[in-house]
Design an enzyme around this catalytic site. Structure first.
Site, PDB file in Angstrom:
ATOM      1  N   SER A  17      29.250  94.272  11.585  1.00 28.99           N
ATOM      2  CA  SER A  17      29.741  94.085  10.216  1.00 28.99           C
ATOM      3  C   SER A  17      28.831  94.828   9.255  1.00 28.99           C
ATOM      4  O   SER A  17      27.614  94.578   9.224  1.00 28.99           O
ATOM      5  CB  SER A  17      29.732  92.594   9.853  1.00 28.99           C
ATOM      6  OG  SER A  17      29.725  92.449   8.448  1.00 28.99           O
ATOM      7  N   HIS A  41      33.342  96.733  11.591  1.00 31.85           N
ATOM      8  CA  HIS A  41      33.949  95.600  10.876  1.00 31.85           C
ATOM      9  C   HIS A  41      33.573  95.711   9.406  1.00 31.85           C
ATOM     10  O   HIS A  41      32.380  95.703   9.051  1.00 31.85           O
ATOM     11  CB  HIS A  41      33.418  94.292  11.478  1.00 31.85           C
ATOM     12  CG  HIS A  41      34.021  93.048  10.931  1.00 31.85           C
ATOM     13  ND1 HIS A  41      35.238  92.557  11.343  1.00 31.85           N
ATOM     14  CD2 HIS A  41      33.572  92.188   9.987  1.00 31.85           C
ATOM     15  CE1 HIS A  41      35.503  91.435  10.690  1.00 31.85           C
ATOM     16  NE2 HIS A  41      34.505  91.182   9.866  1.00 31.85           N
ATOM     17  N   ASP A  43      33.845  94.152   5.785  1.00 31.85           N
ATOM     18  CA  ASP A  43      34.129  92.886   5.097  1.00 31.85           C
ATOM     19  C   ASP A  43      34.495  93.111   3.642  1.00 31.85           C
ATOM     20  O   ASP A  43      33.661  93.486   2.830  1.00 31.85           O
ATOM     21  CB  ASP A  43      32.898  91.963   5.177  1.00 31.85           C
ATOM     22  CG  ASP A  43      32.768  91.326   6.546  1.00 31.85           C
ATOM     23  OD1 ASP A  43      31.673  91.360   7.116  1.00 31.85           O
ATOM     24  OD2 ASP A  43      33.796  90.802   7.038  1.00 31.85           O
ATOM     25  N   MET A  45      35.778  91.489   0.173  1.00 32.41           N
ATOM     26  CA  MET A  45      35.796  90.188  -0.495  1.00 32.41           C
ATOM     27  C   MET A  45      36.151  90.379  -1.969  1.00 32.41           C
ATOM     28  O   MET A  45      35.634  91.302  -2.615  1.00 32.41           O
ATOM     29  CB  MET A  45      34.419  89.521  -0.378  1.00 32.41           C
ATOM     30  CG  MET A  45      33.978  89.307   1.056  1.00 32.41           C
ATOM     31  SD  MET A  45      32.367  88.510   1.146  1.00 32.41           S
ATOM     32  CE  MET A  45      31.993  88.735   2.896  1.00 32.41           C
ATOM     33  N   HIS A  74      38.387  93.361   7.353  1.00 38.35           N
ATOM     34  CA  HIS A  74      38.546  91.904   7.244  1.00 38.35           C
ATOM     35  C   HIS A  74      38.762  91.579   5.777  1.00 38.35           C
ATOM     36  O   HIS A  74      37.828  91.612   4.980  1.00 38.35           O
ATOM     37  CB  HIS A  74      37.278  91.230   7.802  1.00 38.35           C
ATOM     38  CG  HIS A  74      37.291  89.751   7.710  1.00 38.35           C
ATOM     39  ND1 HIS A  74      36.161  88.991   7.932  1.00 38.35           N
ATOM     40  CD2 HIS A  74      38.281  88.877   7.406  1.00 38.35           C
ATOM     41  CE1 HIS A  74      36.461  87.719   7.794  1.00 38.35           C
ATOM     42  NE2 HIS A  74      37.740  87.618   7.451  1.00 38.35           N
ATOM     43  N   MET A  76      39.106  89.320   3.017  1.00 42.26           N
ATOM     44  CA  MET A  76      38.900  87.968   2.508  1.00 42.26           C
ATOM     45  C   MET A  76      39.323  87.968   1.040  1.00 42.26           C
ATOM     46  O   MET A  76      38.487  87.943   0.113  1.00 42.26           O
ATOM     47  CB  MET A  76      37.427  87.552   2.671  1.00 42.26           C
ATOM     48  CG  MET A  76      37.060  87.302   4.133  1.00 42.26           C
ATOM     49  SD  MET A  76      35.305  87.377   4.474  1.00 42.26           S
ATOM     50  CE  MET A  76      35.120  89.157   4.701  1.00 42.26           C
ATOM     51  N   MET A 144      36.927  82.425  12.504  1.00 45.56           N
ATOM     52  CA  MET A 144      35.689  82.437  11.712  1.00 45.56           C
ATOM     53  C   MET A 144      34.754  81.367  12.236  1.00 45.56           C
ATOM     54  O   MET A 144      35.143  80.202  12.363  1.00 45.56           O
ATOM     55  CB  MET A 144      36.001  82.190  10.240  1.00 45.56           C
ATOM     56  CG  MET A 144      36.737  83.334   9.553  1.00 45.56           C
ATOM     57  SD  MET A 144      35.888  84.902   9.657  1.00 45.56           S
ATOM     58  CE  MET A 144      34.401  84.525   8.705  1.00 45.56           C
ATOM     59  N   ASP A 182      33.732  85.768  14.435  1.00 40.67           N
ATOM     60  CA  ASP A 182      33.012  86.408  13.339  1.00 40.67           C
ATOM     61  C   ASP A 182      32.154  85.395  12.578  1.00 40.67           C
ATOM     62  O   ASP A 182      32.675  84.488  11.944  1.00 40.67           O
ATOM     63  CB  ASP A 182      34.064  87.017  12.400  1.00 40.67           C
ATOM     64  CG  ASP A 182      33.459  87.762  11.226  1.00 40.67           C
ATOM     65  OD1 ASP A 182      34.229  88.109  10.311  1.00 40.67           O
ATOM     66  OD2 ASP A 182      32.236  87.977  11.216  1.00 40.67           O
TER      67      ASP A 182
END
Ligand code: DX5
Ligand code: ZN
Length: 227
Positions: A17, A41, A43, A45, A74, A76, A144, A182
């Protein structure tokens, strides 16, 4: 759109990540670990679905020319449908939306229509039943093992029951769905998570906060493969 190879769905994949990488040197950090990883990966957000605010499509497109690895985004974010096309155009190979997010099922359809792999994530408190109905249409399901928002948190062992249940269901239905975990994955929890049936291990701090990230990624894979 691109279609980098996700690897054999039955094999173990390591997905570092970037959240724990050096944001002032993401390109260099990815190059350092590249020989020992399978996916990247990323992330994303929005500061609303989770308290933190990180990267957007601009970082994906900036990194795209510098890595031949599958970009596992990913998301979020509360409203993933607003962003999927931008991430697909930026070079995402896979987009994972949260089952807790707005119009998650429609977002999965959008991802597939855009030619990217479709993943569904569930938070630690979300029952596994919430994703079972979608399994047949997914490329990936993400369990998660921390509450999303930040790297460096402790692994939540209670989620392993969901990993086992999903492993059993995926195998019972003969589905080729990647089972990703994750959060808090390190040399201690990697073999436990793999033993529960996870096939893709995301690790941020265990890799990028290590003195030698490339060796850390190699060690993570080695430990995960020990029965
Ligand atoms: C948390 C992110 C995770 C996190 C993993 O919201 O989804 O991918 O960056 O970091 P570690 O491995 O340090 O828990
Ligand atoms: Zn993540």
């Amino acid at each position: 759109m691109t279609s980098r190879d996700p690897g054999d769905w039955r094999s173990l994949r390591i997905a570092p990540s970037i959240l724990s990488a050096d944001f002032a040197a993401l390109r260099e950090d990815l190059a350092r670990v590249d020989p020992e990883i399978d996916w990247v990966h990323l992330d994303v957000m929005d500061g609303h679905f989770v308290p933190n605010l990180t990267i957007g499509p601009a970082v994906v497109s900036a990194l795209r020319p510098h890595s031949d690895r599958l970009f596992d985004c990913h998301l979020m974010v509360t409203d993933p449908r607003r962003y999927l096309e931008a991430f697909a155009r930026a070079g995402a190979d896979s987009c994972t939306v949260h089952v807790e997010a707005h119009e998650a099922a429609a977002a999965l359809d959008d991802a597939r229509a855009l030619g990217v792999r479709a993943g569904l994530a569930l938070n630690p408190d979300t029952p596994v039943e919430s994703v079972l109905a979608h399994l047949g249409t997914l490329d990936l399901v993400l369990v998660m093992s921390v509450y999303p928002g930040f790297g460096g948190q402790a692994f939540i062992p209670e989620v392993l029951d969901k990993v086992r249940a999903l492993r059993q269901e995926i195998d019972a239905q003969g589905l080729e769905v990647d089972l990703e975990i994750d959060g808090g994955i390190d040399v201690t929890w990697a073999p436990v998570a793999a033993g529960a049936g996870a096939t893709v291990l995301v690790a941020g701090s265990a890799i990028f906060r290590a003195p030698d990230p490339r060796a850390a990624a190699r060690e993570l894979r080695a430990r995960a493969l020990v029965p």
